[in-house]
Enzyme design. Structure first.
Site, mmCIF file in Angstrom:
data_model
loop_
_atom_site.group_PDB
_atom_site.id
_atom_site.type_symbol
_atom_site.label_atom_id
_atom_site.label_comp_id
_atom_site.label_asym_id
_atom_site.label_seq_id
_atom_site.Cartn_x
_atom_site.Cartn_y
_atom_site.Cartn_z
ATOM 1 N N ARG A 94 18.709 9.561 -31.633
ATOM 2 C CA ARG A 94 19.938 8.892 -32.068
ATOM 3 C C ARG A 94 21.136 9.259 -31.195
ATOM 4 O O ARG A 94 22.250 9.421 -31.695
ATOM 5 C CB ARG A 94 20.256 9.230 -33.537
ATOM 6 N N ASP A 148 15.751 -0.705 -33.487
ATOM 7 C CA ASP A 148 15.473 0.059 -34.707
ATOM 8 C C ASP A 148 13.986 0.023 -35.004
ATOM 9 O O ASP A 148 13.281 -0.888 -34.556
ATOM 10 C CB ASP A 148 16.260 -0.488 -35.905
ATOM 11 N N TYR A 208 9.534 1.699 -46.106
ATOM 12 C CA TYR A 208 10.691 0.801 -46.290
ATOM 13 C C TYR A 208 10.276 -0.497 -46.965
ATOM 14 O O TYR A 208 10.973 -1.006 -47.852
ATOM 15 C CB TYR A 208 11.377 0.502 -44.953
#
Ligand code: CP3
Length: 351
Positions: free
Chosen positions: A27, A76, A151
């Protein structure tokens, strides 16, 4: 940067000889950088990912600032599944959110095969732009099947992964079919990134640490192993990372990785002993440590370097992603310190 330093990252991933310990940050692009926030004021996250010039610019921002040894593609872990039109969006401050979470066998039909050239042309174009621009390796990445599944099933971020585990434990055939489809999507995405010039890949199984070793081995490992063994032909180093995976490090190496990412909870020398020889390590400075006064940061960086023992198969990184409140100048000083003091002694450790 000298040509020798430029190859340090790939050399370390392969356990080959090089002088200086390479460093990059998970990140490293994103909210800790004012120049990223300036772009985000005018464009939302998905727009940045879908506009190659913007995604490439955001990838390059930390490279210019920090002098890191590798760049990581700006995208992502949910971008490939989102491109299949399953009703997934990334909400600022929350993360990936799914309108209608996957809960029943019939939901499998919502995941068709990924065709990167058609579904993710903007990602591939971003990789091409970056490879033309960069003089350091570009890391491509994907989410591992378990973390992406979490997710889809939870519908958003979770602390307990109870719905994910409930599906796993109550309908094993559906679970494996879901994981097989996700492994196919992950593999297609990684292969396409490598084809366009990504020089290494990282498989993020960020939330695998929620599982016991026995459950990881039964429900997750075969699918991550499928991705890594199929990708091995591509010839680029593969890093396998998760958070809270102290008890899983050996299994994650066994899945076929060249390098295992270690989070901040396990001292690097302890982690090393859990990972077989021939597989390298990446990590593992506590991302929160860089919020402390420099003397503290310095001591913590030196501690990681000391525990890595001068081995040539270590890549310096944080134990998880850069926190949004991180002061960019501190990360620049961390890179300088690692480059100054992180010497490899040419061995791969003494056992
Ligand atoms: O710099 C880099 O590392 C490259 C880009 C990158 C992003 N996400 C950009 C991003 C990478 C490699 C990721 C991976 C990712 N995404 C992971 C695995 C890494 C990890 O932290 O374990 C996970 C779990 C995700 C899912 C996800 N996407 C989360 C949890 C969030 C954060 C939500 C928030 O805003 O706090 C996102 C969104 C996201 N992905 C942002 C960025 C820069 C923030 C978006 C914004 O600008 O608002």
């Amino acid at each position: 940067m000298t040509p020798l330093a430029r190859r340090a990252f790939l050399a370390a991933c392969r356990g080959e000889e090089h002088d200086t310990v390479p460093v990059w940050f998970m990140r490293q692009a994103g909210r800790s950088l004012p120049e990223y926030r300036a772009i985000r004021e005018r464009h939302d996250f998905e727009e940045v990912v879908r506009t190659p010039e913007l995604a490439a610019e955001v990838t390059l921002q930390p490279v210019r600032r920090y002098g890191v040894d590798a760049a990581i593609l700006f995208s992502d872990i949910v971008t490939p599944v989102a491109s299949l039109g399953i009703g997934l969006e990334i909400r600022p401050g929350v993360g990936p959110v799914v309108d209608e979470p996957f809960r029943r066998p019939a939901d499998l039909a919502r995941l068709r095969e990924l065709e990167p050239e058609e579904d993710l042309p903007y990602v591939l174009e971003t990789v091409r732009l970056l490879v033309a621009e960069l003089d350091i390796p570009l890391i491509g990445f994907a989410g591992a099947p378990f973390t992406v599944a979490s997710y889809l099933i939870e519908g958003g971020p979770s602390k307990t992964y109870d719905r994910t585990k409930a599906l796993m434990f109550s309908d094993e055939p559906t679970w494996h079919r879901l994981m097989e489809r996700l492994a196919g999507i992950t593999l297609a995405s990684l292969r396409a990134q490598v084809r366009e010039g990504a020089a290494a890949v990282q498989l993020f199984d960020s939330w695998a640490g929620a599982l016991t070793p026995a459950d990881y081995e039964r429900y997750v490992l075969p699918h991550s192993r499928h991705v890594l063994t199929e990708l091995a032909d591509a010839g680029v180093p593969m890093i396998h990372f998760g958070v809270g995976t102290g008890e899983l490090l050996g299994l994650m190496a066994d899945a076929g990785a060249d390098v295992v990412g270690v989070d901040w909870r396990v001292p690097l020398d302890v982690a090393r002993a859990r990972i077989p020889e021939g597989v390298g390590t990446q990590g593992n400075l506590d991302a929160a440590a860089v919020l402390a006064p420099w003397e503290v940061v310095e001591a913590r960086v030196r501690d990681v370097l000391h525990r890595s023992g001068g081995r040539r198969d270590h890549v310096f990184n944080l134990g998880h992603g850069v926190l949004p409140t991180t002061e960019p100048d501190v990360l620049a000083r961390v890179v300088e310190l690692v480059h100054r003091e992180g010497r490899t002694d040419g061995t791969v450790g003494d056992g």
